[in-house]
Design an enzyme around this catalytic site. Structure first.
Site, short mmCIF file in Angstrom:
data_model
loop_
_atom_site.label_atom_id
_atom_site.label_comp_id
_atom_site.label_asym_id
_atom_site.label_seq_id
_atom_site.Cartn_x
_atom_site.Cartn_y
_atom_site.Cartn_z
N ASP A 58 53.37 -38.47 -17.96
CA ASP A 58 52.99 -37.55 -18.45
C ASP A 58 52.05 -36.44 -17.76
O ASP A 58 50.94 -36.82 -17.33
CB ASP A 58 52.72 -37.61 -19.92
CG ASP A 58 53.54 -38.00 -20.84
OD1 ASP A 58 54.67 -38.15 -20.84
OD2 ASP A 58 53.15 -38.95 -21.99
N HIS A 85 59.09 -41.96 -16.26
CA HIS A 85 58.03 -40.78 -15.89
C HIS A 85 56.61 -41.08 -16.50
O HIS A 85 56.34 -41.96 -17.41
CB HIS A 85 58.40 -39.48 -16.59
CG HIS A 85 58.40 -39.20 -18.10
ND1 HIS A 85 59.13 -39.96 -18.99
CD2 HIS A 85 57.42 -38.81 -18.81
CE1 HIS A 85 58.98 -40.11 -20.09
NE2 HIS A 85 57.83 -39.06 -20.13
N HIS A 101 56.70 -44.86 -18.44
CA HIS A 101 57.43 -45.02 -19.63
C HIS A 101 58.53 -44.07 -19.95
O HIS A 101 58.81 -42.93 -19.12
CB HIS A 101 56.20 -44.66 -20.90
CG HIS A 101 56.07 -43.44 -21.03
ND1 HIS A 101 55.05 -42.38 -20.25
CD2 HIS A 101 56.42 -42.28 -21.93
CE1 HIS A 101 55.00 -41.16 -20.50
NE2 HIS A 101 55.74 -41.02 -21.57
N ARG A 120 52.18 -35.95 -31.21
CA ARG A 120 51.86 -36.44 -29.87
C ARG A 120 50.60 -35.47 -29.66
O ARG A 120 50.47 -34.45 -29.78
CB ARG A 120 52.80 -35.91 -28.85
CG ARG A 120 52.54 -36.58 -27.35
CD ARG A 120 53.59 -36.33 -26.38
NE ARG A 120 53.92 -35.01 -26.02
CZ ARG A 120 54.54 -34.67 -24.95
NH1 ARG A 120 54.94 -35.64 -24.14
NH2 ARG A 120 54.72 -33.15 -24.59
#
Length: 277
Positions: free
Chosen positions: A103, A101, A252, A268
């Protein structure tokens, strides 16, 4: 500071840099040039508090506000956490980042970059794989490039076709997340001009003008092509790694191939991007 490429097309590691200290303009320039050249930077040996993480990522851009505030740090909500200790309401283990995917592609302006800082890692496993979508585009036949050029994909929070299921958004989060956005299947990088395949099997609900019987096989073919090993860099995490990658030209995925009795916990942050063109 030393920067060493990891493959010919993707990934470089950075040594002898302490991001807990203010960086000079020269360091900022060198890091951003390396980021554009290598698409993934693994800055080794960092021990950073959440405010220090924000200071470090400011070298690359402005913070993007993530969609699901469930994972925000209470004392520093611009930073979220990734943990293998969360579960779905039915009790199933939640492994963040599974499946290929990019983000937050369901945003009008998807984040240009994602940054993870390793706080606690399992003793083995848990690598993150990256696929270079610019290299994959370059390897496509000309007739395929012509077919893809006019196509627009419909991105939603959770595709009904996705094998991976995401955590449900709260009502407050649903109000600020678009229901659906359109992005090109081929996007041009705003800084280096390279074209990339822009697909996301977790977010794409369909392709404008194509029936699902045509759209879904096309998406599957593109994913299969783009994630060949020749286009990949596989990052083996080390304690203290701060890794930043370019969502504009990469897919990723995280690997859940480790002992779930061990904790995997990372900070994150995402950085603001542009409307894909």
């Amino acid at each position: 500071m030393q920067i060493t490429p990891m493959t010919e097309h993707t990934g470089a590691q950075v040594h002898d840099l302490d991001l807990s200290q203010p960086a000079t303009d020269d360091i900022r320039r060198v890091l951003n040039d390396a980021f554009l050249a290598h698409h993934v930077l693994a800055i080794r040996g960092q021990t950073l508090t959440p405010p220090q993480v924000l200071q470090a990522v400011s070298l690359f851009g402005e913070v993007f506000h993530q969609h699901n505030t469930r994972f925000a740090l209470p004392d520093c909500p611009q930073i979220h956490y990734l943990s293998n200790q969360d579960s779905f309401p039915d009790g199933r283990r939640y492994i963040p980042g599974e499946g290929w995917h990019t983000d937050h592609s369901n945003d009008i302006r998807p984040p240009k970059a994602t940054v993870l800082h390793a706080v606690k890692l399992p003793s083995r496993g848990g690598d993150t794989q990256f696929a270079n979508m610019a290299a994959a585009y370059d390897a496509l036949p000309d007739e395929t490039k012509e077919r893809l050029a006019p196509l627009m994909a419909i991105h939603v929070y959770q595709s009904s076709h996705s094998a991976r299921k995401l955590m449900t958004l709260s009502e407050a989060n649903k109000e600020r997340v678009p229901n659906a956005v359109l992005h090109p299947l081929v996007r041009t990088h705003p800084e280096n001009g390279r074209k990339s395949i822009y697909v996301n099997p977790i977010r794409i609900e369909g392709i404008v003008g194509l029936d699902h019987k045509e759209a879904l096989p096309l998406l599957s073919e593109l994913i299969e092509h783009a994630t060949q090993e020749r286009f990949q860099y596989r990052h083996a995490w080390q304690p203290g790694d701060l890794v930043i990658w370019d969502n504009r030209c990469l897919l990723h995925k995280a690997n859940g191939d480790y002992d779930m009795n061990e904790v995997r916990y990372l900070y994150r942050v995402m950085l603001q991007g542009d409307v894909p063109q």
